[in-house]
Design a protein around this motif. Structure first.
Motif, short mmCIF file in Angstrom:
data_model
loop_
_atom_site.label_atom_id
_atom_site.label_comp_id
_atom_site.label_asym_id
_atom_site.label_seq_id
_atom_site.Cartn_x
_atom_site.Cartn_y
_atom_site.Cartn_z
N HIS A 13 -19.50 -40.85 -45.89
CA HIS A 13 -20.46 -40.00 -45.18
C HIS A 13 -21.52 -39.47 -46.12
O HIS A 13 -22.59 -39.07 -45.69
N LYS A 45 -31.13 -31.57 -49.01
CA LYS A 45 -31.86 -31.31 -47.76
C LYS A 45 -33.36 -31.10 -47.97
O LYS A 45 -34.08 -30.77 -47.03
N ARG A 47 -26.71 -27.22 -44.63
CA ARG A 47 -26.13 -26.73 -45.88
C ARG A 47 -27.29 -26.57 -46.85
O ARG A 47 -28.17 -27.44 -46.90
N ILE A 73 -26.26 -17.73 -43.26
CA ILE A 73 -25.07 -17.59 -42.43
C ILE A 73 -24.63 -18.98 -41.98
O ILE A 73 -25.45 -19.92 -41.94
N CYS A 78 -26.88 -40.21 -42.66
CA CYS A 78 -27.31 -40.43 -41.28
C CYS A 78 -28.14 -39.23 -40.84
O CYS A 78 -29.30 -39.34 -40.49
N GLY A 79 -27.50 -38.06 -40.89
CA GLY A 79 -28.15 -36.88 -40.33
C GLY A 79 -27.74 -36.77 -38.87
O GLY A 79 -27.75 -37.77 -38.14
N GLY A 136 -21.47 -32.19 -41.41
CA GLY A 136 -21.48 -33.26 -40.41
C GLY A 136 -20.21 -34.10 -40.33
O GLY A 136 -19.93 -34.70 -39.28
N GLU A 174 -30.33 -38.95 -46.98
CA GLU A 174 -29.63 -38.51 -45.77
C GLU A 174 -28.85 -39.67 -45.17
O GLU A 174 -29.41 -40.55 -44.50
N LYS A 230 -14.81 -26.70 -40.32
CA LYS A 230 -16.09 -27.41 -40.49
C LYS A 230 -16.93 -26.80 -41.59
O LYS A 230 -17.04 -25.57 -41.68
N ASN A 281 -24.22 -43.06 -36.79
CA ASN A 281 -23.52 -41.99 -36.07
C ASN A 281 -24.13 -41.81 -34.69
O ASN A 281 -25.23 -42.29 -34.41
N ASP A 287 -18.17 -33.10 -37.38
CA ASP A 287 -18.69 -33.57 -36.08
C ASP A 287 -18.19 -34.99 -35.80
O ASP A 287 -17.75 -35.31 -34.70
N1 LIG Z 1 -25.48 -22.75 -41.38
C1 LIG Z 1 -25.00 -23.51 -40.41
N2 LIG Z 1 -24.60 -22.97 -39.25
C2 LIG Z 1 -24.11 -23.75 -38.26
N3 LIG Z 1 -24.01 -25.09 -38.32
C3 LIG Z 1 -24.40 -25.67 -39.47
C4 LIG Z 1 -24.90 -24.94 -40.56
N4 LIG Z 1 -25.21 -25.80 -41.55
C5 LIG Z 1 -24.91 -27.04 -41.10
N5 LIG Z 1 -24.42 -26.95 -39.84
C6 LIG Z 1 -23.97 -28.04 -38.98
O1 LIG Z 1 -23.35 -29.04 -39.80
C7 LIG Z 1 -23.73 -30.33 -39.33
C8 LIG Z 1 -24.59 -31.00 -40.39
O2 LIG Z 1 -24.59 -32.31 -40.17
P1 LIG Z 1 -25.51 -33.38 -40.95
O3 LIG Z 1 -25.03 -34.72 -40.53
O4 LIG Z 1 -26.92 -33.14 -40.61
O5 LIG Z 1 -25.32 -33.07 -42.48
P2 LIG Z 1 -24.19 -33.12 -43.64
O6 LIG Z 1 -25.02 -33.27 -44.84
O7 LIG Z 1 -23.30 -31.93 -43.57
O8 LIG Z 1 -23.27 -34.39 -43.35
C9 LIG Z 1 -22.99 -35.61 -44.07
O9 LIG Z 1 -22.16 -36.38 -43.16
C10 LIG Z 1 -22.80 -36.61 -41.93
C11 LIG Z 1 -21.79 -37.29 -41.02
O10 LIG Z 1 -21.65 -38.65 -41.25
C12 LIG Z 1 -24.08 -37.42 -42.11
O11 LIG Z 1 -24.74 -37.48 -40.85
C13 LIG Z 1 -24.99 -36.70 -43.11
O12 LIG Z 1 -26.15 -37.48 -43.37
C14 LIG Z 1 -24.22 -36.45 -44.40
O13 LIG Z 1 -25.02 -35.80 -45.38
C15 LIG Z 1 -24.45 -30.12 -38.03
O14 LIG Z 1 -23.55 -30.05 -36.96
C16 LIG Z 1 -25.09 -28.74 -38.26
O15 LIG Z 1 -25.46 -28.10 -37.06
#
Ligand SMILES: Nc1ncnc2c1ncn2[C@@H]1O[C@H](COP(=O)(O)OP(=O)(O)O[C@H]2O[C@H](CO)[C@@H](O)[C@H](O)[C@H]2O)[C@@H](O)[C@H]1O
Length: 488
Positions: free
Chosen positions: A172, A313, A308, A362, A387-388, A22, A385, A19, A255, A25
């Motif tokens: 995504h 963001k 990230r 981290i 979805c988020g 998102g 974003e 991972k 999502n 997930d």
């Molecule tokens: N330092 C850290 N430590 C632990 N966990 C961390 C972390 N940094 C991020 N995460 C985890 O990574 C995930 C981030 O998910 P998001 O959907 O908010 O953003 P992301 O931009 O990566 O995804 C992209 O894809 C998703 C999925 O479709 C969309 O929702 C989103 O808008 C799109 O930008 C969450 O589970 C979060 O807790």
């Protein structure tokens, strides 16, 4: 009743195994809910060096991709892992995936990512064929899998296994397009030579996202509002023409939140579990979080953020106003890793406000859960974003999201001043640091002056639900409409 489907779900990361954000997930929760609807699902993902549970992997296949006479064949293995009863097939080739990072190291992308994911896409199809699995639907995700629909319509066009297979492609994040020099496709020679200007940038760069969006039977993104933004020049990362061209095959599907993983009543990462009917444990979670990140124990409002560290963001809004905001009696923690130009500035501000602001550079699942549980407010002032997910996790933990009205944030968070009765957070519009400061102060004021209203709002937030089972039904519908499409 519509028939149950065989679905091959291809993703470059899957929560529980690998991972960075998102996408992982989604690649865990959606396949599980599709399986719960009765479909047969298999997931395919790379076997990275850092893949979790690799010791449980069973080797299924030993395969070879034959390139052309000038290059050596590519050997790879397919291992099988398990996700809640769903087979997770991993593509193992040491040259491409036995590396420290998934996509790069030290915040620099690997130079051969185009070749790595061309190989992955081709190997995924080859593995599917070798396993004797005839999918009704191949569901591709983001640029890493963009070549799959193209390969099916070219190299595999005469393969009877895939004669009735349809492809669905989910975007995504349209900002990451996977743009590579054509030479990265040399391992699949005939592909590189017949790409046309629908998928080329500046004549010689292949855009993998465009390939996926052009050649899939149906396409979607991860919220209705981001889908409408992708149809505009301003919100489409330069891709609006393509989305408009495919408007009849394109939709937004919101999502969900995985309430098995993100549930304050059962979360193993937090010191005390709590619920909407008894939220008292949240206070202890806040104290433990303060200790964990090195902030003094305090009743001041606590603002958290986990993401990230990228411009997407909203750091361009946060950095110019953060010091002004920290003059108030507040605590702020940001957890994340990413762009050094941003992390450096966050570190510098943290050094000036040791009792009020911590930046934790981290990636930590535990800390992400602790922030969701222990903070009073969660910050997501994103520039865009799709979805988020963290605003959904925040709602589940009664941590009020403060978001900008873009993409899926607009679809999921309702502003307190707009409609106090149905609100579940705070929403601002203009991408402007002063607007962000203004809304943070509104949140601060509510916390200080109306604690009973804060409590009501937190409880209300915990009652907002976004189920993956609902999203899976929308995807099921999209799959059936893909199956009705004629070949093009
Ligand atoms: N330092 C850290 N430590 C632990 N966990 C961390 C972390 N940094 C991020 N995460 C985890 O990574 C995930 C981030 O998910 P998001 O959907 O908010 O953003 P992301 O931009 O990566 O995804 C992209 O894809 C998703 C999925 O479709 C969309 O929702 C989103 O808008 C799109 O930008 C969450 O589970 C979060 O807790």
């Amino acid at each position: 009743m519509d028939k149950k489907l065989k679905i091959l779900f291809i993703s470059s990361e899957v929560e529980g195994f690998s991972k960075t954000g998102g996408l992982a997930d989604v690649a865990k929760s959606l396949p599980i809910e599709l399986r719960n609807l009765g479909h047969e699902v298999k997931i395919i993902t790379p076997f990275y060096r850092a893949i979790n549970h690799s010791e449980d992997a069973q080797q299924l296949l030993n395969l070879v991709l034959k390139t052309d006479y000038s290059r050596p064949d590519i050997h790879f293995q397919v291992h099988q892992l398990d996700l809640d009863g769903i087979p997770v097939l991993t593509i193992d080739n040491a040259h491409y995936f036995d590396r420290d990072g998934l996509y790069g190291e030290d915040n620099r992308a690997y130079q051969d990512n185009g070749e790595r994911f061309a190989f992955f896409s081709w190997a995924a199809i080859k593995a599917c064929d070798a396993m004797d699995f005839t999918p009704d639907i191949i569901h591709c995700n983001d640029w890493h899998t963009g070549l799959v629909p193209y390969l099916l319509k070219t190299r595999y066009a005469d393969n009877s296994r895939f004669a009735d297979t349809k492809t669905v492609f989910t975007t995504h994040n349209a900002c990451y397009q996977g743009i590579f020099d054509k030479s990265q496709l040399n391992i699949i020679p005939e592909v590189g030579s017949c790409m046309d200007d629908r998928v080329l940038d500046n004549y010689s760069y292949i855009n993998y996202l465009k390939v996926g969006l052009t050649y899939s039977d149906k396409i979607n993104t991860v919220s209705p509002n981001y889908a409408s933004e992708l149809l505009t020049p301003l919100g489409s990362h330069g891709m609006s023409e393509l989305f408009i061209r495919r408007i009849h095959d394109f939709e937004g599907i919101l999502n969900g939140c995985d309430y098995n993983d993100w549930n304050p009543e059962t979360d193993p990462y937090i010191p005390v579990n709590f619920s909407a009917t008894d939220i008292s444990g949240k206070e202890i979670c806040k104290n433990t979080l303060q200790k964990e990140v090195g902030l003094p124990s305090s009743d001041n409002p606590f603002f958290g953020m986990v993401c990230r560290i990228t411009d997407q963001k909203g750091f361009g809004l946060i950095l110019p106003m953060l010091e002004r905001f920290l003059k108030h009696n507040v605590q702020v923690v940001i957890v994340g890793s990413g762009e050094p130009s941003i992390t450096g500035q966050l570190n510098a501000i943290a050094a000036h406000f040791p009792n009020k602001f911590k930046f934790i550079n981290i990636y930590s699942d535990k800390l992400a859960h602790m922030v969701e549980a222990g903070a009073d407010f969660f910050l997501m002032p994103s520039i865009f974003e799709p979805c988020g997910l963290n605003q959904l996790y925040s709602l589940a933990y009664g941590t009020l999201p403060i978001v900008r009205a873009v993409g899926g944030l607009k679809d999921t968070v309702l502003d307190y001043d707009q409609d106090p009765d149905s609100a579940n957070g705070f929403v601002f519009f203009d991408p402007n640091p002063n607007q962000l400061l203004h809304i943070l102060r509104r949140a601060l004021l509510l916390y200080i002056e109306h604690p009973e209203e804060m409590l009501r709002l937190k409880t209300k937030a915990m009652q907002s639900h976004f189920y993956w089972s609902d999203a899976a039904k929308h995807y099921e519908h999209l799959y059936y409409s893909a199956l009705k499409k004629l070949h093009f």
